[in-house]
Design a protein around this motif. Sequence first.
Motif, PDB file in Angstrom:
ATOM      1  N   LEU A 287      47.322  39.603  44.467  1.00 37.70           N
ATOM      2  CA  LEU A 287      47.277  38.721  43.295  1.00 37.70           C
ATOM      3  C   LEU A 287      46.095  37.768  43.353  1.00 37.70           C
ATOM      4  N   ILE A 288      45.870  37.258  44.565  1.00 40.05           N
ATOM      5  CA  ILE A 288      44.740  36.340  44.763  1.00 40.05           C
ATOM      6  C   ILE A 288      43.445  37.065  44.369  1.00 40.05           C
ATOM      7  N   ASP A 289      43.324  38.327  44.841  1.00 43.17           N
ATOM      8  CA  ASP A 289      42.118  39.110  44.513  1.00 43.17           C
ATOM      9  C   ASP A 289      42.030  39.352  43.008  1.00 43.17           C
ATOM     10  N   PHE A 290      43.174  39.683  42.422  1.00 40.48           N
ATOM     11  CA  PHE A 290      43.227  39.985  40.983  1.00 40.48           C
ATOM     12  C   PHE A 290      42.664  38.813  40.169  1.00 40.48           C
ATOM     13  N   TYR A 291      43.166  37.606  40.459  1.00 39.24           N
ATOM     14  CA  TYR A 291      42.734  36.446  39.667  1.00 39.24           C
ATOM     15  C   TYR A 291      41.340  35.960  40.070  1.00 39.24           C
TER      16      TYR A 291
END
Length: 244
Positions: free
Chosen positions: A195-199
């Motif tokens: 999720l961190i990478d996604f955002y």
Amino acid sequence: MLSPTRSRSPLASCLARSARRRQGTQADLLQQSLGACHLSTGDVFRAATRNACAPSPAMAAALDYMRRGALVPDATVWEMVRERAACLRCGGGFILDGFPRTLAQAESLKELMEQENLPLSAVVNYELPLPEIVERLSGRRTCENCKAVYHATRQPSRADGVCDRCNGRLYQREDDRSESITVRMLAYQRSTAPLIDFYRNLGLLLPVVAEGSPAQICERTLTLLESRLQKKREESADQQSISA
Ligand code: AMP
């Protein structure tokens, strides 16, 4: 700092990673500062445990996951968020607290927001070392009546086990016990790394150090949020002058 009037259009979303409980406090403070709508998925599940009516089979299964300190399946969480989608159109913006927690939830949210033509200002990621999180969360005591929150050592009530505000009984929430916290944190680390990478890839991630008092963290968040929004405004003004 963002003033309530300046915050009418920006939308903010909070993402859980390490400092979940602090994040709930921060979401409340940000809600007050921004006049935004606050939707906490954890609160919705906790409210269902107190509901006198029998829960639906899906909700009963969801509560079972929660009691074990595990994440509720994406389909159930998404169903619940979609039922409350009016929150996303709130004129003062919205703060999603504890959601999204998985990539699938983030993708569903992105799709819905694109369909509804709703912008997202930032995804705030509060960061704190794990031992400090366990110490903070396991010391939490909540009033079973008015839900006021204390800490056994950092912010104790005047009389042991009794709420200062309403004399209600203070208790330790099941999911604030050390064993549940550890299980939950491991699940967070596994599920939120993508999720961190996604955002980050979407340019929306706003990391905030969760150290200091709640007011200091809120101030830090608002300052970072405001400078992020200012930068976006400048970029969009530049784009407009290039295309003019
Ligand atoms: P919280 O108060 O946000 O820590 O949530 C308490 C519990 O509710 C979590 O430990 C999960 O069991 C469940 N929960 C809340 N939000 C979500 C979510 N977005 N995805 C999956 N489970 C969730």
